[in-house]
Design a protein around this motif. Structure first.
Motif, PDB file in Angstrom:
ATOM      1  N   LEU A  59       0.863  -1.191   0.000  1.00 56.56           N
ATOM      2  CA  LEU A  59       0.000   0.000   0.000  1.00 56.56           C
ATOM      3  C   LEU A  59       0.898   1.240   0.000  1.00 56.56           C
ATOM      4  N   PRO A  60       1.537   1.536  -1.134  1.00 57.69           N
ATOM      5  CA  PRO A  60       2.448   2.680  -1.171  1.00 57.69           C
ATOM      6  C   PRO A  60       1.693   4.008  -1.048  1.00 57.69           C
ATOM      7  N   LEU A  61       2.369   5.012  -0.571  1.00 58.23           N
ATOM      8  CA  LEU A  61       1.735   6.318  -0.396  1.00 58.23           C
ATOM      9  C   LEU A  61       1.491   7.050  -1.709  1.00 58.23           C
ATOM     10  N   THR A  62       2.375   6.865  -2.682  1.00 57.91           N
ATOM     11  CA  THR A  62       2.284   7.660  -3.913  1.00 57.91           C
ATOM     12  C   THR A  62       1.850   6.877  -5.146  1.00 57.91           C
ATOM     13  N   GLU A  63       1.594   5.594  -5.007  1.00 57.00           N
ATOM     14  CA  GLU A  63       1.156   4.754  -6.120  1.00 57.00           C
ATOM     15  C   GLU A  63      -0.099   4.004  -5.713  1.00 57.00           C
TER      16      GLU A  63
END
Length: 115
Positions: free
Chosen positions: A58-62
């Motif tokens: 759960l990446p912040l920017t993707e």
């Protein structure tokens, strides 16, 4: 709890004890982000059932993605909405996506991860 309606294990029929449908075949309702998460988690469980390790990110920017470990290099799978349908995509090619509710989704991605 009404115990008269409760069914003991001895009273359960074979149909009651049957395995549920694969997770990717169950309907999804929620926000786009919730649906994306649910599809990826369902796929992770289905791949696990096929003997494939997965990792959910759960990446912040993707957008969130699932990494399937099965071959020389991991396969990165995303869940995307295409019109009214959801698909799993693991590349940009014509043969690198499948409908998220297709009963062959996990097997197809397993094959892609084995390459």
């Amino acid at each position: 709890m009404d115990h008269s309606k409760a069914m003991s294990q001895e009273e359960a029929t074979p149909a009651d004890q049957a395995q549920p449908a694969p997770l990717t075949q169950r309907p999804v309702l929620g926000t786009v982000q919730e649906d994306r998460y649910i599809h990826l988690v369902r796929l992770a469980w289905d791949l696990r059932g096929l003997g494939l390790a997965t990792q959910f990110e759960l990446p912040l920017t993707e957008e969130p993605y699932l990494t399937a470990q099965g071959g020389r290099r991991p396969v990165r799978v995303t869940a995307r909405k295409l019109g009214q349908d959801w698909i799993y995509q693991w590349g940009r090619g014509r043969n690198q996506w499948i409908d998220a509710l297709d009963h062959r989704a996990a097997q197809t991605i397993r094959k892609a991860a084995a390459r």
